[in-house]
Motif scaffolding. Structure first.
Motif, short mmCIF file in Angstrom:
data_model
loop_
_atom_site.label_atom_id
_atom_site.label_comp_id
_atom_site.label_asym_id
_atom_site.label_seq_id
_atom_site.Cartn_x
_atom_site.Cartn_y
_atom_site.Cartn_z
N LEU A 100 -54.13 117.09 10.54
CA LEU A 100 -54.65 117.61 11.73
C LEU A 100 -54.03 116.87 13.08
O LEU A 100 -53.77 115.50 13.12
N TYR A 129 -60.85 128.17 6.38
CA TYR A 129 -60.03 128.36 7.58
C TYR A 129 -59.19 129.64 7.19
O TYR A 129 -58.86 129.85 5.94
N PHE A 132 -48.86 124.69 11.60
CA PHE A 132 -50.03 125.83 11.33
C PHE A 132 -51.06 125.51 12.35
O PHE A 132 -51.49 124.37 12.64
N TYR A 135 -66.94 119.30 12.99
CA TYR A 135 -66.27 120.32 13.61
C TYR A 135 -65.33 121.09 12.43
O TYR A 135 -64.42 121.63 12.88
N GLY A 136 -65.86 121.05 11.22
CA GLY A 136 -64.94 121.73 10.40
C GLY A 136 -63.35 121.03 10.05
O GLY A 136 -62.78 121.60 9.40
N TYR A 144 -56.45 125.39 -1.25
CA TYR A 144 -55.79 126.30 -0.39
C TYR A 144 -54.70 126.63 -1.46
O TYR A 144 -53.92 126.06 -2.14
N TYR A 149 -57.48 125.03 15.34
CA TYR A 149 -56.66 123.62 14.93
C TYR A 149 -55.45 123.79 14.84
O TYR A 149 -55.02 125.06 14.48
N GLU A 197 -64.12 118.10 3.62
CA GLU A 197 -64.68 117.99 5.01
C GLU A 197 -65.89 117.53 4.96
O GLU A 197 -66.67 117.38 3.94
N GLY A 238 -66.80 126.40 11.88
CA GLY A 238 -66.67 125.07 12.04
C GLY A 238 -67.25 124.11 10.80
O GLY A 238 -66.85 122.95 10.83
N ALA A 239 -68.01 124.63 9.91
CA ALA A 239 -68.57 123.71 8.99
C ALA A 239 -68.70 124.60 7.61
O ALA A 239 -69.35 125.75 7.37
N PHE A 260 -55.41 130.64 8.31
CA PHE A 260 -54.10 129.97 8.90
C PHE A 260 -53.34 131.13 9.30
O PHE A 260 -53.48 132.24 8.93
N TYR A 290 -63.86 127.93 16.67
CA TYR A 290 -62.81 126.59 16.30
C TYR A 290 -61.54 127.09 16.07
O TYR A 290 -61.20 127.97 15.15
N TYR A 326 -63.08 123.05 19.87
CA TYR A 326 -64.48 123.64 19.28
C TYR A 326 -64.98 124.49 20.62
O TYR A 326 -66.31 124.68 20.42
N TYR A 344 -52.28 121.78 12.60
CA TYR A 344 -51.84 120.91 11.58
C TYR A 344 -50.40 121.12 11.72
O TYR A 344 -49.72 122.08 11.95
N TYR A 378 -57.76 119.63 17.56
CA TYR A 378 -58.52 120.65 17.21
C TYR A 378 -59.55 121.00 18.44
O TYR A 378 -59.64 120.27 19.70
#
Lengths: 114, 113
Positions: free
Chosen positions: B45, B102, B90, A99-100, A36, B33, A93, B97-98, B104, B31, B50, B35, B48
């Motif tokens: 984290l 992301y 954030f 769940y990501g 990122y 999250y 990950e 989710g996999a 943000f 999903y 789901y 952070y 989160y």
């Protein structure tokens, strides 16, 4: 506990040079490794990502190199530009029912001088 | 960022007070999250989600709670703010989710005095 270790903390490069940021991980369940880029006052943005079934992925001037046996991966920025000056985060990950959830490295502040 | 909004952007609060941060998305992603970002620690984290009403703890969940009563909103509550919770928070969203990466939000800078 920091499962993804990133180095260096800061990096100064001249315009046109190569920027290299390294990350190492411990958890062998990790199977997705994104990078990122974050500019001041903004949220991080996905730059490039790799899975461990390939050793290298290139997108424009950005390349990820991946060494599964050493549990290390790195970001190379070729022909670095002042506009690349930002904070870079590696992440990992775990597969399965994660769940990501991403585990991030500590971040590297890159400064590219004109 | 497009499709995800955090509010407020900045907040100063006193120690011991409850604080709620809001994350709103228009992408209909399953999903979400939360952070926190601190120098030398990267992003860690907190909690989160789901799905609606489906939430779980992350790495640094102590002192925080979350709620998700509808797909588009994910709330983070600091039950009794402490100075150690001074940070930039954030929110992120993910479609699958996999391995999807992301998106943000722009973050909330929280200062606890």
């Amino acid at each position: 506990q920091q499962q993804v270790k990133q180095s260096p903390q800061s990096l100064i490069v001249q315009k046109g040079g190569i920027s290299i940021i390294n990350c190492a991980y411990e958890n062998t369940a990790f199977d997705y490794f994104p990078w990122y880029q974050q500019f001041p006052g903004k949220g991080p943005a996905l730059l490039i990502a790799i899975r461990p079934d390939v050793s290298e992925k290139k997108e424009g001037r950005f390349t990820i190199s991946f060494n599964k046996s050493a549990k290390q991966f790195s970001l190379h920025i070729m022909d670095s530009q002042p506009g690349d000056s930002a904070t870079y985060f590696c992440a990992a990950e775990a597969g399965g029912t994660s769940y990501g959830k991403l585990t991030f490295g500590q971040g590297t502040i890159l400064t590219v001088h004109p | 960022d497009a499709g995800i909004t955090q509010s407020p952007r900045h907040k100063v609060t006193e120690t011991g007070t409850p604080v709620t941060l809001r994350c709103h998305q228009t992408e209909n992603h399953r999903y979400m999250y939360w952070y926190r970002q601190d120098p030398g620690h990267g992003l860690r984290l907190i909690h989160y989600s789901y799905g609606v009403k489906d939430t779980d703890k992350g790495e640094v969940s102590d002192g925080y709670s979350v709620s998700r009563s509808k797909t588009e909103d994910f709330l983070l509550t600091l039950e009794s703010a402490t100075s150690s919770q001074t940070s930039v928070y954030f929110c992120a969203i993910s479609a699958s989710g996999a391995g999807a990466g992301y998106t943000f939000g722009s973050g909330t800078r929280l200062t606890v005095v």
